[in-house]
Write a protein that holds these residues in place. Structure first.
Motif, short mmCIF file in Angstrom:
data_model
loop_
_atom_site.label_atom_id
_atom_site.label_comp_id
_atom_site.label_asym_id
_atom_site.label_seq_id
_atom_site.Cartn_x
_atom_site.Cartn_y
_atom_site.Cartn_z
N ASN A 1 -5.97 -2.64 0.62
CA ASN A 1 -5.95 -1.65 -0.45
C ASN A 1 -5.48 -0.35 0.18
OD1 ASN A 1 -6.28 -0.08 -2.69
ND2 ASN A 1 -8.52 -0.13 -2.68
N GLY A 2 -4.18 -0.10 0.14
CA GLY A 2 -3.61 1.00 0.90
C GLY A 2 -3.65 0.63 2.38
N PRO A 3 -4.16 1.54 3.22
CA PRO A 3 -4.23 1.23 4.66
C PRO A 3 -5.49 0.45 5.05
CG PRO A 3 -4.90 3.49 4.28
CD PRO A 3 -4.49 2.94 2.94
N VAL A 4 -6.37 0.16 4.08
CA VAL A 4 -7.67 -0.45 4.39
C VAL A 4 -7.64 -1.94 4.12
CG1 VAL A 4 -10.14 -0.40 3.89
CG2 VAL A 4 -8.81 1.72 3.79
N PHE A 5 -8.16 -2.73 5.07
CA PHE A 5 -8.32 -4.17 4.87
C PHE A 5 -9.60 -4.40 4.07
CE2 PHE A 5 -5.88 -3.97 8.88
CZ PHE A 5 -4.76 -4.70 8.48
N VAL A 6 -9.49 -5.18 2.99
CA VAL A 6 -10.63 -5.34 2.08
C VAL A 6 -11.18 -6.76 2.07
CG1 VAL A 6 -9.90 -3.46 0.58
CG2 VAL A 6 -9.04 -5.78 0.15
N GLY A 7 -10.72 -7.61 2.98
CA GLY A 7 -11.23 -8.98 3.04
C GLY A 7 -10.38 -9.94 2.25
N GLY A 8 -10.28 -11.16 2.75
CA GLY A 8 -9.45 -12.15 2.08
C GLY A 8 -7.99 -12.04 2.50
N PHE A 9 -7.18 -12.86 1.85
CA PHE A 9 -5.76 -12.91 2.20
C PHE A 9 -4.92 -12.46 1.01
CE2 PHE A 9 -7.81 -15.93 5.04
CZ PHE A 9 -7.24 -15.59 6.26
N GLY A 10 -3.78 -11.88 1.33
CA GLY A 10 -2.86 -11.42 0.29
C GLY A 10 -1.53 -11.01 0.90
N LEU A 11 -0.61 -10.66 0.04
CA LEU A 11 0.74 -10.27 0.48
C LEU A 11 1.00 -8.79 0.23
CD1 LEU A 11 2.77 -13.34 -0.89
CD2 LEU A 11 2.01 -12.93 1.47
N GLU A 12 -0.08 -8.01 0.12
CA GLU A 12 0.11 -6.59 -0.18
C GLU A 12 0.92 -5.87 0.90
OE1 GLU A 12 -3.37 -7.98 -2.46
OE2 GLU A 12 -2.73 -8.15 -0.38
N SER A 13 0.72 -6.22 2.16
CA SER A 13 1.44 -5.55 3.24
C SER A 13 2.94 -5.79 3.12
CB SER A 13 0.94 -6.06 4.60
OG SER A 13 -0.42 -5.71 4.79
N TYR A 14 3.33 -7.02 2.78
CA TYR A 14 4.75 -7.32 2.61
C TYR A 14 5.31 -6.63 1.36
CZ TYR A 14 4.27 -10.76 6.32
OH TYR A 14 4.06 -11.35 7.53
N GLN A 15 4.52 -6.58 0.32
CA GLN A 15 4.96 -5.88 -0.88
C GLN A 15 5.18 -4.40 -0.60
OE1 GLN A 15 1.82 -6.76 -3.66
NE2 GLN A 15 2.54 -8.86 -4.06
N ARG A 16 4.33 -3.82 0.22
CA ARG A 16 4.46 -2.40 0.54
C ARG A 16 5.71 -2.12 1.36
NH1 ARG A 16 -0.50 0.46 3.07
NH2 ARG A 16 0.87 2.22 2.63
N ILE A 17 6.04 -2.99 2.33
CA ILE A 17 7.24 -2.71 3.13
C ILE A 17 8.51 -2.90 2.30
CG2 ILE A 17 6.12 -3.26 5.31
CD1 ILE A 17 7.61 -5.92 5.31
#
Length: 553
Positions: free
Chosen positions: A327-343
């Motif tokens: 969630n932004g720069p914070v890891f909130v647990g679990g897996f997701g593709l947010e980091s790739y979406q952000r780049i």
């Protein structure tokens, strides 16, 4: 008659040789000479002075940087030797299952982006690292990775493959009768190793050690990310350059000259040591690996596989982290593709620029390396020998030095016609050209000149004979050299940091900035893309070369 003679002398390959010398003069010699000259110039008066060097050797800020550089460089090299030499001995003297996997993982460690290891160890042993938090839950304080010890750890695990691969090759060529004679005379296994085996492979060990040392003192990303106040010459040079913007970067240049001098002195010291002794051994009665039993066999397997697995942990951590939910720069647990979406949303230009600049530079490297290799191998002239020597220089000159030289020559010394993108492609080209030349030269030396001579006798032009006969025969070497050039170019950080602007940011720079800003998700996603690109190239190299180890050295 004189006109005919001059035409014979000024043949196609003579013109190519002249063009190569001009190119190397502009892109290699001139920037380095410019750096050397600026180190002796007073920034206020423009007059010749030794004051810059006096300040470097008397002011604690620079002296401590020099001591720190030598400290982490020497200990990092020693650490790489303590890992690489035993690993090479185990895999050549004993039957170790998965030996090919060990070499493959070592090569992947070798070609992975150097700064990624530093970033990954922060995720493991940083202030909020996985291991740090785990022991913290039990009230135990674990030393963090920041500081000199962390830099040394990263250097040891990053550079040991140089020692391992070179020593492994040398150990496979040792005459076994020498070791057998020592055993018959009552030497213990340890005495046999350090009195007989180690001296025989010392040239390989020392060559790998010099490469490790030169890369360690030139490394910028690792001390910049892990230093936390522990400054080395590379970080000082970049800091000095930024503080001197708007004027001549005299102190940045002076520090850079000191870095070059250390590299040159290390190389000269190694060659002097080797020249005093003879290390030749006949390639007969080669060693045969023996099968160990019991706890010894288990120990050798655990150590051999454990070393490369430990070295691969940073890459595994990076890939794992890139798929964590954020969630932004914070890891909130679990897996997701947010980091790739952000780049893809916030930093697509970094990905595009990295591939564009690296591929463009590699295209020029591919063309130039073929021509340069032909001149080096086939033209037995002083010019060819000089070109061969100059191909060693980019290995010894740190990226910070070359970048400062390029800026002072092509941005400050010329009209404003060289954009940041152009300068980045130029510096990637000249810094990574030796990889292409070395690989292509090795392939060309295996081709008999009579094949080209036959084509010329049948009416082909020198260029036609080269393109139709020579190039197809050395194509695997050209491809391997191009892939190695691409791997190192796309991961270039130190020189890019000096030249890039807002429109030419690359993935390594974006990773560096993200780590400093605490954006570990973005850093992990971009690093994973770099690792994937590197892995694909390594696989391609394996397909195009039989001796996969030598292709990376």
């Amino acid at each position: 008659m004189n006109l005919s003679l001059s035409r014979q002398r000024l043949d196609f390959w003579t013109v190519v040789t002249i063009a190569i010398i001009v190119m190397l003069s502009l892109l290699l010699i001139l920037p380095i000479l410019r750096v050397l000259l600026l180190g002796f110039i007073d920034p206020d008066t423009g007059q010749f002075t030794l004051g810059n060097f006096i300040e470097v050797f008397t002011r604690n800020y620079y002296v401590n940087g020099l001591k720190n550089t030598l400290f982490v460089g020497v200990l990092g090299t020693i650490g790489a030797c303590l890992i690489g030499v035993p690993l090479a001995f185990f895999t050549t003297r004993f039957i170790v299952k998965g030996k090919a996997l060990i070499s493959t993982l070592a090569i992947l460690v070798l070609v992975s982006p150097p700064f990624i290891g530093a970033y990954a160890w922060i995720m493991i042993l940083g202030s909020n690292g996985v291991v740090t938090n785990f022991f913290g839950n039990f009230g135990l304080d674990v030393p963090t990775i920041y500081g000199a010890h962390g830099i040394i750890l990263v250097f040891s695990l990053k550079f040991f493959p140089f020692i391992f691969l070179m020593t492994q090759t040398a150990l496979n060529a040792v005459n076994k009768s020498l070791e057998d004679a020592a055993e018959n005379l009552g030497c213990s296994p340890w005495q046999r190793f350090y009195k007989i085996t180690l001296p025989l492979v010392f040239p390989a060990v020392s060559t790998g050690a010099i490469i490790c040392f030169v890369l360690a003192i030139a490394d910028f990303g690792t001390p910049a990310i892990l230093g936390r106040g522990f400054r080395t010459l590379s970080t000082i040079a970049l800091s000095a350059y930024r503080s001197e913007l708007g004027g001549p970067p005299t102190m940045a240049v002076t520090v850079s000259i000191l870095m070059m001098a250390i590299s040159m002195l290390a190389l000269l010291a190694q060659r002097r040591i080797l020249s005093k002794r003879r290390y030749a051994s006949s390639l007969t009665n080669l060693p045969v690996p023996v099968r160990l039993k019991g706890w010894k066999n288990a120990l050798v397997h655990v150590l051999s596989h454990g070393i490369v697995i430990l070295a691969m942990i940073p890459s595994a951590v990076v890939v794992y982290t890139s798929f964590l939910k954020t969630n932004g720069p914070v890891f909130v647990g679990g897996f997701g593709l947010e980091s790739y979406q952000r780049i893809w949303r916030d930093a697509p230009e970094a990905i595009t620029n990295s591939f564009l600049f690296a591929i463009t530079a590699v295209v020029f490297i591919t063309i130039a390396s073929g021509l340069i290799s032909y001149v080096i191998v086939r033209r037995e002239t002083r010019a060819a020998a000089s070109i061969d020597f100059l191909m060693m220089v980019p290995y010894l000159v740190p990226g910070v030095v070359m970048a400062i030289g390029f800026v002072t020559v092509f941005r400050n010394g010329f009209p404003d016609v060289f954009s940041a993108a152009t300068l980045l492609i130029m510096i990637y080209f000249i810094r990574r050209l030796p990889y292409g030349v070395r690989s292509t030269t090795s392939s060309l030396r295996q081709i008999k000149p009579s094949l080209e001579e036959a084509a010329v006798n049948l009416g082909a032009t020198p260029l036609g004979a080269f393109m139709k006969v020579t190039v197809p025969l050395i194509l695997p070497g050209i491809i391997v050299g191009s892939l190695m050039s691409f791997i190192t170019a796309i991961n270039e950080l130190s020189s890019t940091l000096i030249i890039y602007d807002s429109g030419t940011i690359t993935m390594p720079v974006q990773v560096y900035v993200a780590v400093l800003d605490g954006e570990f998700g973005i850093a992990a996603a971009l690093s994973t893309i770099l690792l994937l690109s590197t892995g694909v190239c390594v696989y391609a190299v394996f397909r195009f070369t039989e001796n996969r180890d030598s292709a990376f050295l």
